[in-house]
Design a protein around this motif. Structure first.
Motif, PDB file in Angstrom:
ATOM      1  N   PRO A 118       0.791  -1.262  -0.076  1.00 54.07           N
ATOM      2  CA  PRO A 118       0.066   0.194   0.123  1.00 54.07           C
ATOM      3  C   PRO A 118       0.747   1.354   0.068  1.00 54.07           C
ATOM      4  CG  PRO A 118       0.029  -1.202   1.996  1.00 54.07           C
ATOM      5  CD  PRO A 118       0.535  -1.890   1.280  1.00 54.07           C
ATOM      6  N   ARG A 175     -25.889  -1.443  -3.409  1.00 55.06           N
ATOM      7  CA  ARG A 175     -25.187  -2.496  -2.267  1.00 55.06           C
ATOM      8  C   ARG A 175     -23.687  -2.615  -2.224  1.00 55.06           C
ATOM      9  NH1 ARG A 175     -28.947  -7.347  -2.122  1.00 55.06           N
ATOM     10  NH2 ARG A 175     -27.674  -7.870  -0.210  1.00 55.06           N
ATOM     11  N   GLN A 176     -22.972  -2.091  -3.481  1.00 58.73           N
ATOM     12  CA  GLN A 176     -21.625  -1.984  -3.617  1.00 58.73           C
ATOM     13  C   GLN A 176     -20.933  -0.796  -2.839  1.00 58.73           C
ATOM     14  OE1 GLN A 176     -19.116  -4.086  -5.099  1.00 58.73           O
ATOM     15  NE2 GLN A 176     -17.659  -2.710  -3.822  1.00 58.73           N
ATOM     16  N   LEU A 177     -19.927  -1.162  -1.964  1.00 54.47           N
ATOM     17  CA  LEU A 177     -19.350   0.064  -1.024  1.00 54.47           C
ATOM     18  C   LEU A 177     -18.141   0.737  -1.995  1.00 54.47           C
ATOM     19  CD1 LEU A 177     -19.639   1.291   1.747  1.00 54.47           C
ATOM     20  CD2 LEU A 177     -17.985  -0.470   2.524  1.00 54.47           C
ATOM     21  N   PHE A 178     -18.038   2.101  -1.897  1.00 52.91           N
ATOM     22  CA  PHE A 178     -16.824   2.612  -2.442  1.00 52.91           C
ATOM     23  C   PHE A 178     -16.474   3.748  -1.638  1.00 52.91           C
ATOM     24  CE2 PHE A 178     -19.831   1.338  -6.001  1.00 52.91           C
ATOM     25  CZ  PHE A 178     -18.956   0.937  -7.129  1.00 52.91           C
ATOM     26  N   PHE A 211      -3.714   0.834  -1.892  1.00 53.15           N
ATOM     27  CA  PHE A 211      -2.969  -0.038  -2.764  1.00 53.15           C
ATOM     28  C   PHE A 211      -3.280   0.306  -4.139  1.00 53.15           C
ATOM     29  CE2 PHE A 211      -4.017  -2.670   1.096  1.00 53.15           C
ATOM     30  CZ  PHE A 211      -2.754  -3.416   1.344  1.00 53.15           C
ATOM     31  N   LEU A 239      -7.359   0.601  -4.192  1.00 59.03           N
ATOM     32  CA  LEU A 239      -8.122  -0.069  -3.370  1.00 59.03           C
ATOM     33  C   LEU A 239      -7.452   0.246  -2.095  1.00 59.03           C
ATOM     34  CD1 LEU A 239      -7.949  -3.504  -5.261  1.00 59.03           C
ATOM     35  CD2 LEU A 239      -9.452  -1.650  -5.211  1.00 59.03           C
ATOM     36  N   THR A 240      -8.542   0.223  -0.981  1.00 63.47           N
ATOM     37  CA  THR A 240      -8.221   0.098   0.292  1.00 63.47           C
ATOM     38  C   THR A 240      -8.599  -0.727   1.331  1.00 63.47           C
ATOM     39  OG1 THR A 240      -8.128   1.825   2.258  1.00 63.47           O
ATOM     40  CG2 THR A 240     -10.093   1.827   1.135  1.00 63.47           C
ATOM     41  N   TYR A 241      -8.187  -1.059   2.315  1.00 64.75           N
ATOM     42  CA  TYR A 241      -8.471  -2.206   3.127  1.00 64.75           C
ATOM     43  C   TYR A 241      -8.941  -1.759   4.548  1.00 64.75           C
ATOM     44  CZ  TYR A 241      -8.304  -6.948   5.144  1.00 64.75           C
ATOM     45  OH  TYR A 241      -8.754  -8.363   5.646  1.00 64.75           O
ATOM     46  N   ASP A 255     -11.863  -5.507   7.345  1.00 66.47           N
ATOM     47  CA  ASP A 255     -11.662  -6.759   6.598  1.00 66.47           C
ATOM     48  C   ASP A 255     -12.630  -6.505   5.224  1.00 66.47           C
ATOM     49  OD1 ASP A 255     -10.520  -8.010   8.456  1.00 66.47           O
ATOM     50  OD2 ASP A 255     -12.379  -8.376   9.629  1.00 66.47           O
ATOM     51  N   HIS A 256     -12.722  -5.361   4.608  1.00 63.80           N
ATOM     52  CA  HIS A 256     -13.276  -5.401   3.359  1.00 63.80           C
ATOM     53  C   HIS A 256     -12.325  -4.699   2.508  1.00 63.80           C
ATOM     54  CE1 HIS A 256     -17.052  -5.796   5.617  1.00 63.80           C
ATOM     55  NE2 HIS A 256     -17.629  -6.302   4.473  1.00 63.80           N
ATOM     56  N   VAL A 257     -12.315  -5.202   1.183  1.00 60.71           N
ATOM     57  CA  VAL A 257     -11.157  -4.377   0.168  1.00 60.71           C
ATOM     58  C   VAL A 257     -12.458  -3.422  -0.665  1.00 60.71           C
ATOM     59  CG1 VAL A 257     -10.181  -4.533  -2.001  1.00 60.71           C
ATOM     60  CG2 VAL A 257      -9.938  -6.106  -0.162  1.00 60.71           C
ATOM     61  N   ARG A 286     -11.511 -15.095   1.925  1.00 58.32           N
ATOM     62  CA  ARG A 286     -12.591 -14.370   1.339  1.00 58.32           C
ATOM     63  C   ARG A 286     -12.408 -13.805  -0.078  1.00 58.32           C
ATOM     64  NH1 ARG A 286     -15.904  -9.634   4.324  1.00 58.32           N
ATOM     65  NH2 ARG A 286     -16.974  -8.885   2.626  1.00 58.32           N
ATOM     66  N   HIS A 291     -13.060 -10.888  -2.373  1.00 62.81           N
ATOM     67  CA  HIS A 291     -13.815  -9.658  -2.312  1.00 62.81           C
ATOM     68  C   HIS A 291     -13.836  -9.119  -3.715  1.00 62.81           C
ATOM     69  CE1 HIS A 291     -12.383  -8.598   1.739  1.00 62.81           C
ATOM     70  NE2 HIS A 291     -11.363  -9.540   1.467  1.00 62.81           N
ATOM     71  N   VAL A 312     -10.343  -9.924  -5.823  1.00 66.28           N
ATOM     72  CA  VAL A 312      -9.148 -10.090  -5.282  1.00 66.28           C
ATOM     73  C   VAL A 312      -9.194 -10.514  -3.634  1.00 66.28           C
ATOM     74  CG1 VAL A 312      -8.454  -7.758  -6.257  1.00 66.28           C
ATOM     75  CG2 VAL A 312      -9.584  -7.820  -3.829  1.00 66.28           C
ATOM     76  N   VAL A 316      -7.060 -10.927  -0.159  1.00 64.50           N
ATOM     77  CA  VAL A 316      -5.586 -10.318   0.793  1.00 64.50           C
ATOM     78  C   VAL A 316      -4.942 -11.494   1.363  1.00 64.50           C
ATOM     79  CG1 VAL A 316      -5.428  -8.903   2.732  1.00 64.50           C
ATOM     80  CG2 VAL A 316      -7.585  -8.346   1.348  1.00 64.50           C
ATOM     81  N   ILE A 358      -2.837  -7.053  -1.710  1.00 64.30           N
ATOM     82  CA  ILE A 358      -4.285  -7.407  -2.113  1.00 64.30           C
ATOM     83  C   ILE A 358      -3.759  -8.114  -3.605  1.00 64.30           C
ATOM     84  CG2 ILE A 358      -5.943  -6.389  -3.669  1.00 64.30           C
ATOM     85  CD1 ILE A 358      -6.075  -4.376  -1.420  1.00 64.30           C
ATOM     86  N   ALA A 418     -20.544  -6.477  -8.880  1.00 59.98           N
ATOM     87  CA  ALA A 418     -19.912  -6.689  -7.637  1.00 59.98           C
ATOM     88  C   ALA A 418     -20.682  -8.014  -6.998  1.00 59.98           C
ATOM     89  CB  ALA A 418     -19.584  -5.527  -6.844  1.00 59.98           C
ATOM     90  N   GLN A 440     -20.655  -9.919  -3.216  1.00 61.31           N
ATOM     91  CA  GLN A 440     -20.265  -9.770  -1.800  1.00 61.31           C
ATOM     92  C   GLN A 440     -20.046 -11.321  -1.274  1.00 61.31           C
ATOM     93  OE1 GLN A 440     -18.564  -7.312  -0.322  1.00 61.31           O
ATOM     94  NE2 GLN A 440     -19.385  -5.787  -1.499  1.00 61.31           N
TER      95      GLN A 440
END
Lengths: 177, 153
Positions: free
Chosen positions: A11, A27-30, A116, A133-135, A138-140, B37, B39, B51, B53, B58, B151, B153
């Motif tokens: 990163p 429902r997709q997170l950004f 990243f 991308l960020t982590y 526990d989510h990318v 998992r 992503h 991807v 981790v 990543i 996407a 999940q």
């Protein structure tokens, strides 16, 4: 042989933590850098001042509105990212760009400490859509590039489309001749 | 997880993809990782399913089974982490594999005349002739951009 140690994918640590807005589209997170967003409004609050807009070459732009004598283009987040159509309730009005983005909801604001690079295996439009991308928890999460919502070429195309009001005026003018 | 620290040039990792066995030069393989998992997020790159981790990095996940057979394997048990080359930069890519992987030593042979373009050679393991998978050729032969991938999940 320690191949993993040779891999440069680490990163980028930001000089200072970057405040980001986490939002969802279908429902997709950004994530988006908070300082690139000028204002967050409800769709209802701009409905009165927005005009429908149609450019077949850039179908993700459905409306325009004027603000401080500047015309803003409203980009559907679902259409931009190719996601299932949802019901947006909010508009992110971007700073320094005449772009507003329809999103479903704001998840929260948070601080990003590192981003990243998007892996090189991703070679499509996503290289324009995302800064990286960020982590987080526990989510990318993809960190969007505000300039990716409308490219210069797309701007050029939509700026060439007459406004609804202008079209009406032209039609009326033609009818009166 | 298998360690490949002592792998030799004539070492290959045997893997199962789309109900076929392939070999990968062990020098390209970093590790066999557990099914962590996946992503996903919107993108338009064909056969990239998202991807993972792994060890603070990543890694893109290349669905080689889907590229080979047209359908993803939902029963994959591990990710084979292998190196891909992008010009002068290398990048690790995770490939979902269906079953156990095995490290073997075998002599390299040129591919059969009728071998697929993504087979760069052959080895023999337990009396069976196994094609050596050229990941780059496989990816290039399936590199037409797709529409945005929704996407998951």
């Amino acid at each position: 042989m320690k191949i993993a140690a040779q891999d440069a994918q680490r990163p980028r640590h930001l000089r200072a933590a970057e405040t980001a807005i986490l939002f969802t589209v279908s429902r997709q997170l950004f994530a988006i850098a908070a300082d690139t967003v000028q204002e967050i409004r409800s769709t209802d609050s701009i409905a009165g001042s927005a005009s429908e807009f149609a450019c077949p070459e850039v179908p993700k732009v459905s409306h325009t509105f004027e603000r401080a004598r500047r015309q803003y283009y409203v980009v559907s987040g679902c259409a931009h990212f190719g996601l299932r159509v949802s019901r947006p309730t909010l508009v992110l009005i971007l700073r320094q760009l005449r772009v507003a983005v329809l999103v479903d909801r704001i998840d929260r604001m948070t601080e990003l400490h590192g981003i990243f690079d998007l892996p090189l295996a991703f070679g499509g439009n996503e290289r324009r859509w995302y800064r990286g991308l960020t982590y987080l928890d526990d989510h990318v999460i993809p960190v969007v590039n505000p300039r990716g919502f409308l490219t210069a070429e797309e701007f050029h195309r939509i700026e060439g489309v007459p406004q609804a009001a202008e079209v009406t005026h032209q039609v009326e003018g033609a009818a009166s001749q | 997880m298998i360690s490949l620290e002592s792998a030799q040039n004539d070492s290959f990792v045997l893997l199962q993809l789309a109900e076929q066995r392939f070999a990968l030069p062990a020098g390209l393989v970093a590790e066999l990782a557990p099914p962590v998992r996946l992503h996903s997020f919107p993108h338009t790159s064909p056969h990239i399913s998202g991807v993972i981790v792994r060890r603070g990095r990543i890694l893109p996940v290349y669905d080689a089974a889907r590229a080979l057979s047209g359908k993803s394997s939902f029963a994959h048990r591990f990710y084979l982490v292998a190196r891909r080359q992008f010009g002068e930069t290398s990048e690790m890519t995770a490939i979902p594999v269906d079953g156990e992987c095995e490290l073997v030593t075998s002599d390299f042979r040129a591919p059969a005349n009728d071998a697929a373009s993504y087979i760069s050679g052959e080895i023999t393991a337990a009396g069976e002739s196994i094609g050596i998978l050229d990941i780059e050729s496989l990816i290039q032969s399936h590199s037409q951009p797709t529409g945005p991938t929704e996407a998951r999940q």
